[in-house]
Motif scaffolding. Structure first.
Motif, PDB file in Angstrom:
ATOM      1  N   THR A 366       0.811  -1.224   0.000  1.00 37.90           N
ATOM      2  CA  THR A 366       0.000   0.000   0.000  1.00 37.90           C
ATOM      3  C   THR A 366       0.842   1.270   0.000  1.00 37.90           C
ATOM      4  OG1 THR A 366      -0.170  -0.167   2.409  1.00 37.90           O
ATOM      5  CG2 THR A 366      -1.981  -1.093   1.098  1.00 37.90           C
ATOM      6  N   LYS A 367       2.174   1.110   0.032  1.00 38.41           N
ATOM      7  CA  LYS A 367       3.033   2.289  -0.121  1.00 38.41           C
ATOM      8  C   LYS A 367       3.014   2.790  -1.566  1.00 38.41           C
ATOM      9  CE  LYS A 367       6.600   0.152   1.520  1.00 38.41           C
ATOM     10  NZ  LYS A 367       7.991  -0.139   1.942  1.00 38.41           N
ATOM     11  N   GLU A 368       2.679   1.909  -2.504  1.00 37.82           N
ATOM     12  CA  GLU A 368       2.584   2.279  -3.914  1.00 37.82           C
ATOM     13  C   GLU A 368       1.282   3.043  -4.161  1.00 37.82           C
ATOM     14  OE1 GLU A 368       4.304   2.122  -6.634  1.00 37.82           O
ATOM     15  OE2 GLU A 368       6.053   0.903  -6.085  1.00 37.82           O
ATOM     16  N   GLY A 369       1.390   4.202  -4.812  1.00 36.10           N
ATOM     17  CA  GLY A 369       0.193   5.004  -5.061  1.00 36.10           C
ATOM     18  C   GLY A 369      -0.841   4.296  -5.907  1.00 36.10           C
ATOM     19  N   ALA A 370      -0.381   3.440  -6.841  1.00 37.95           N
ATOM     20  CA  ALA A 370      -1.317   2.749  -7.728  1.00 37.95           C
ATOM     21  C   ALA A 370      -1.721   1.379  -7.193  1.00 37.95           C
ATOM     22  CB  ALA A 370      -0.696   2.606  -9.121  1.00 37.95           C
ATOM     23  N   ASN A 371      -1.426   1.114  -5.942  1.00 34.47           N
ATOM     24  CA  ASN A 371      -1.871  -0.128  -5.314  1.00 34.47           C
ATOM     25  C   ASN A 371      -3.396  -0.233  -5.407  1.00 34.47           C
ATOM     26  OD1 ASN A 371      -3.108  -1.048  -2.440  1.00 34.47           O
ATOM     27  ND2 ASN A 371      -1.438  -2.409  -3.050  1.00 34.47           N
ATOM     28  N   ARG A 372      -3.892  -1.435  -5.665  1.00 37.79           N
ATOM     29  CA  ARG A 372      -5.320  -1.608  -5.928  1.00 37.79           C
ATOM     30  C   ARG A 372      -6.169  -1.207  -4.718  1.00 37.79           C
ATOM     31  NH1 ARG A 372      -8.960  -6.195  -6.020  1.00 37.79           N
ATOM     32  NH2 ARG A 372      -7.261  -7.616  -5.492  1.00 37.79           N
ATOM     33  N   TYR A 373      -5.799  -1.649  -3.517  1.00 41.47           N
ATOM     34  CA  TYR A 373      -6.600  -1.321  -2.347  1.00 41.47           C
ATOM     35  C   TYR A 373      -6.544   0.172  -2.046  1.00 41.47           C
ATOM     36  CZ  TYR A 373      -6.980  -6.327  -1.478  1.00 41.47           C
ATOM     37  OH  TYR A 373      -7.259  -7.648  -1.593  1.00 41.47           O
ATOM     38  N   ARG A 374      -5.363   0.743  -2.223  1.00 33.54           N
ATOM     39  CA  ARG A 374      -5.246   2.176  -1.962  1.00 33.54           C
ATOM     40  C   ARG A 374      -6.063   2.985  -2.973  1.00 33.54           C
ATOM     41  NH1 ARG A 374       0.516   5.393  -1.216  1.00 33.54           N
ATOM     42  NH2 ARG A 374      -0.383   7.498  -1.027  1.00 33.54           N
ATOM     43  N   THR A 375      -6.098   2.494  -4.209  1.00 27.40           N
ATOM     44  CA  THR A 375      -6.895   3.177  -5.237  1.00 27.40           C
ATOM     45  C   THR A 375      -8.380   3.017  -4.960  1.00 27.40           C
ATOM     46  OG1 THR A 375      -5.146   2.799  -6.863  1.00 27.40           O
ATOM     47  CG2 THR A 375      -7.328   3.344  -7.723  1.00 27.40           C
ATOM     48  N   ARG A 376      -8.780   1.838  -4.485  1.00 29.24           N
ATOM     49  CA  ARG A 376     -10.193   1.627  -4.145  1.00 29.24           C
ATOM     50  C   ARG A 376     -10.615   2.520  -2.974  1.00 29.24           C
ATOM     51  NH1 ARG A 376     -12.900  -2.842  -5.928  1.00 29.24           N
ATOM     52  NH2 ARG A 376     -13.991  -3.027  -3.936  1.00 29.24           N
ATOM     53  N   PHE A 377      -9.706   2.733  -2.034  1.00 27.65           N
ATOM     54  CA  PHE A 377     -10.005   3.637  -0.917  1.00 27.65           C
ATOM     55  C   PHE A 377     -10.237   5.056  -1.432  1.00 27.65           C
ATOM     56  CE2 PHE A 377      -8.765   6.710   2.311  1.00 27.65           C
ATOM     57  CZ  PHE A 377      -9.464   6.273   3.427  1.00 27.65           C
ATOM     58  N   LEU A 378      -9.370   5.500  -2.379  1.00 29.53           N
ATOM     59  CA  LEU A 378      -9.519   6.843  -2.924  1.00 29.53           C
ATOM     60  C   LEU A 378     -10.845   6.976  -3.665  1.00 29.53           C
ATOM     61  CD1 LEU A 378      -7.911   9.513  -3.135  1.00 29.53           C
ATOM     62  CD2 LEU A 378      -7.136   8.731  -5.392  1.00 29.53           C
ATOM     63  N   ARG A 379     -11.221   5.927  -4.388  1.00 29.66           N
ATOM     64  CA  ARG A 379     -12.514   5.967  -5.088  1.00 29.66           C
ATOM     65  C   ARG A 379     -13.668   6.029  -4.100  1.00 29.66           C
ATOM     66  NH1 ARG A 379     -14.402   0.981  -8.818  1.00 29.66           N
ATOM     67  NH2 ARG A 379     -14.587   0.040  -6.737  1.00 29.66           N
ATOM     68  N   ALA A 380     -13.581   5.233  -3.045  1.00 34.38           N
ATOM     69  CA  ALA A 380     -14.663   5.248  -2.041  1.00 34.38           C
ATOM     70  C   ALA A 380     -14.804   6.622  -1.406  1.00 34.38           C
ATOM     71  CB  ALA A 380     -14.386   4.183  -0.976  1.00 34.38           C
ATOM     72  N   LYS A 381     -13.712   7.316  -1.239  1.00 34.14           N
ATOM     73  CA  LYS A 381     -13.739   8.614  -0.588  1.00 34.14           C
ATOM     74  C   LYS A 381     -14.234   9.715  -1.518  1.00 34.14           C
ATOM     75  CE  LYS A 381     -10.667  12.030   1.565  1.00 34.14           C
ATOM     76  NZ  LYS A 381      -9.289  12.343   2.010  1.00 34.14           N
ATOM     77  N   LEU A 382     -13.853   9.674  -2.802  1.00 33.96           N
ATOM     78  CA  LEU A 382     -14.073  10.814  -3.686  1.00 33.96           C
ATOM     79  C   LEU A 382     -15.211  10.652  -4.686  1.00 33.96           C
ATOM     80  CD1 LEU A 382     -10.380  11.783  -4.543  1.00 33.96           C
ATOM     81  CD2 LEU A 382     -11.849  12.712  -2.751  1.00 33.96           C
ATOM     82  N   PHE A 383     -15.667   9.420  -4.964  1.00 36.02           N
ATOM     83  CA  PHE A 383     -16.702   9.220  -5.975  1.00 36.02           C
ATOM     84  C   PHE A 383     -18.077   9.205  -5.313  1.00 36.02           C
ATOM     85  CE2 PHE A 383     -14.462   7.198  -9.832  1.00 36.02           C
ATOM     86  CZ  PHE A 383     -13.341   7.999  -9.639  1.00 36.02           C
ATOM     87  N   ASP A 384     -19.074   9.704  -6.052  1.00 37.41           N
ATOM     88  CA  ASP A 384     -20.440   9.632  -5.525  1.00 37.41           C
ATOM     89  C   ASP A 384     -21.080   8.315  -5.927  1.00 37.41           C
ATOM     90  OD1 ASP A 384     -21.266   9.823  -8.192  1.00 37.41           O
ATOM     91  OD2 ASP A 384     -21.657  11.987  -8.062  1.00 37.41           O
ATOM     92  N   ASP A 385     -22.356   8.145  -5.604  1.00 36.60           N
ATOM     93  CA  ASP A 385     -23.040   6.870  -5.852  1.00 36.60           C
ATOM     94  C   ASP A 385     -23.163   6.564  -7.336  1.00 36.60           C
ATOM     95  OD1 ASP A 385     -23.294   6.524  -3.165  1.00 36.60           O
ATOM     96  OD2 ASP A 385     -25.365   7.292  -3.060  1.00 36.60           O
ATOM     97  N   GLU A 386     -23.093   7.584  -8.180  1.00 34.68           N
ATOM     98  CA  GLU A 386     -23.188   7.373  -9.630  1.00 34.68           C
ATOM     99  C   GLU A 386     -21.819   7.149 -10.280  1.00 34.68           C
ATOM    100  OE1 GLU A 386     -25.124   9.897  -8.163  1.00 34.68           O
ATOM    101  OE2 GLU A 386     -26.706   8.357  -8.205  1.00 34.68           O
ATOM    102  N   GLY A 387     -20.759   7.108  -9.470  1.00 36.27           N
ATOM    103  CA  GLY A 387     -19.434   6.872 -10.006  1.00 36.27           C
ATOM    104  C   GLY A 387     -18.766   8.108 -10.551  1.00 36.27           C
ATOM    105  N   ASN A 388     -19.217   9.287 -10.149  1.00 38.40           N
ATOM    106  CA  ASN A 388     -18.608  10.530 -10.620  1.00 38.40           C
ATOM    107  C   ASN A 388     -17.648  11.078  -9.574  1.00 38.40           C
ATOM    108  OD1 ASN A 388     -20.265  10.653 -13.008  1.00 38.40           O
ATOM    109  ND2 ASN A 388     -21.957  11.253 -11.676  1.00 38.40           N
TER     110      ASN A 388
END
Length: 402
Positions: A366-388
């Motif tokens: 998870t030290k890698e910025g493009a790590n899958r779990y870390r990227t999924r966390f960023l999506r969960a934080k920044l995307f709305d329910d419609e995926g925007n």
């Protein structure tokens, strides 16, 4: 395996070569096609059919009384066919070398030039090459390793395989003998995805053509990397016809005609972006020789590939069509709230996708910025329910009317 030339020695250890009857018959045919007295030259000696005196071979009148004359420092005259065969057997490497390239390979074109290049036939002596061929001469061509060897009859044999399989025993690979089988081998990458660009560095391995003759070896290479040998040869001969960006785009029609609208007199920065995206060594093994036009070079390096790219390919044209449409949109300013680490993470994700490194990033890292779990966390934080992405335009939409 040997490189193009063997280690320096006073006398190369030339393997014992038998003179096959086909090679001797070819010498007789070649002499029959020449004027009497016109020498057939090999490396270090010549043979002439007796007849009229010929100043080019400085044969004396008594030398040309009948039969054949062999000149190899000494002069042997009036040789019968049997005696000539025995004399040529003493020079079997040189005779078989002539036979391979003159009669087996034939034509003075890309095939002959390529096969001679594989063993440095235009630079090294027959003795040096046969000594190296006895060990095996390896050459790289894109992602291929091509190994040339010689039999005890002077025949050339070639092993063509993926460079990653260099040294792998043949019984651990899928072996083929028909060069056209290569058409199926180049269709998909190692993940089973279609390869639209045959010169992309995504050739799957696990196979070999272990025992090809000269013509089949050339056919296999040209099947794996179409037109690469032909264009390489044209470039060596000073005959490579390069079609630059502007003239190639001017030929586009139909749905691809939109690419022509990209040239708005604003320089060639957009073409630099295309070349950087598509033509880098990491994306294509060709060396880009085309520029913006005859008078304007691009600001992006063309790469280091051994074979040249003479014009924008269909992949470049297709991508440029999409980018032309995307770049026609009017830019807008958006505001997002990102922590400094999240901004760096977005940069890491873009870099990893662009460089094809996603599969190299471990799930637990998870030290890698493009790590899958870390990227999924960023999506969960920044995307709305419609995926925007949850940013807001910094400017109102529309034409500014209330």
């Amino acid at each position: 395996m040997s490189d193009v030339t063997p280690a320096a020695t006073d006398e190369p250890a030339v393997p014992d070569i038998d003179l096959p009857s086909d090679a001797f018959d070819a010498v007789l045919d070649a002499l029959a096609d020449r004027e009497a007295g016109d020498p057939l030259r090999f490396e270090g000696f010549s043979v002439v059919r007796s007849g009229e005196d010929d100043e080019k071979d400085s044969a004396s009148a008594e030398d040309t009384a009948g039969g054949y004359v062999l000149v190899d420092g000494d002069r042997r005259t009036g040789l019968s066919e049997r005696e000539l065969h025995e004399a040529l057997a003493e020079h079997a490497p040189a005779v078989t070398d002539w036979y391979v390239f003159e009669r087996v390979v034939g034509e003075f074109g890309p095939r002959r030039a390529f096969l001679r290049w594989l063993e440095d036939a235009d630079g090294a002596t027959v003795a040096a090459r046969y000594a190296a061929l006895a060990e095996g001469i390896e050459r790289a061509w894109g992602e291929l390793t091509i190994t040339a060897t010689v039999t005890d009859r002077g025949e050339r044999r070639y092993d063509v395989r993926h460079a990653d399989d260099d040294g792998v025993p043949i019984d651990e690979l899928d072996a083929y003998d028909d060069p056209l089988d290569a058409r199926d081998l180049v269709t998909l990458d190692e993940k089973g995805r279609y390869r639209p660009l045959k010169t992309a560095p995504s050739l799957a391995g696990g196979w070999a053509f272990p025992d090809l003759g000269p013509r089949d070896a050339y056919e296999a290479v040209e099947t794996i990397y179409p037109a690469t040998v032909a264009n390489w040869h044209r470039e060596r001969e000073g005959e490579l016809d390069v079609n630059h960006w502007r003239e190639t785009m001017a030929r586009q029609s139909g749905i691809y005609g939109v690419v022509k609208t990209w040239d708005r007199g604003e320089g060639h920065e957009h073409v630099d972006w295309v070349a950087e995206a598509c033509c880098d060594d990491s994306q294509c093994l060709k060396r880009r020789e085309w520029q913006y036009d005859d008078e304007t070079d691009l600001d992006v390096d063309g790469g280091d590939g051994v074979f040249p790219c003479r014009e924008p390919c269909s992949v470049v044209v297709s991508a440029a069509r999409k980018w032309t449409r995307l770049e026609s949109e009017q830019p807008r300013t958006y505001e997002f709230e990102l922590t400094p680490s999240e901004k760096e993470q977005v940069e890491d994700i873009i870099d990893a996708v662009a460089d094809g490194r996603i599969d190299e990033i471990r799930e637990a890292d998870t030290k890698e910025g493009a790590n899958r779990y870390r990227t999924r966390f960023l999506r969960a934080k920044l995307f709305d329910d419609e995926g925007n992405l949850g940013g807001v335009p910094a400017e109102p939409e529309g034409d500014g009317e209330e």
